[in-house]
Design a protein around this motif. Structure first.
Motif: not given
Length: 112
Positions: A26-52
């Motif tokens: 729909n956006m005419d983009s050749p680069y589709p990605w999914v970012v998915q929260k990883k189960a049992d990994v919080g979002l309280t720090s950059i390190n934890k965000l990076g594990q998603q």
């Protein structure tokens, strides 16, 4: 680039990837990605965000890595994803480094 962001109870990667591909079209983009929260990994720090999770098709990852410097290509270690192994999974940290020309998500802050 089109990024489909998911925070669901289960990781339904095939369905989420189909949604990302449709939205990228729909956006005419050749680069589709999914970012998915990883189960049992919080979002309280950059390190934890990076594990998603971040995942895409092999073709998309290969095309984007081909545009990346060799030192980034050496860092990214994709894992096959899906029953048919038709997707590639990397961490959000790796995804950020690929997008930011080697820069990570940033320093961890105490006030996060």
């Amino acid at each position: 680039m089109c990024i489909e962001v998911k925070w669901t109870q289960t990781m339904n990667a095939p369905q989420h990837m189909r949604e990302a591909i449709r939205e990228a079209g729909n956006m005419d983009s050749p680069y589709p990605w999914v970012v998915q929260k990883k189960a049992d990994v919080g979002l309280t720090s950059i390190n934890k965000l990076g594990q998603q999770h971040a995942y895409t098709t092999p073709e998309t990852l290969d095309a984007m890595l081909a545009l990346s410097p060799p030192h980034i290509q050496a860092i990214i270690k994709p894992e096959p994803l899906g029953r048919k192994k038709n997707m590639r999974l990397i961490t959000l940290q790796e995804f950020a480094m690929m997008l930011n020309d080697g820069l990570s998500l940033g320093p961890d802050r105490e006030d996060w």
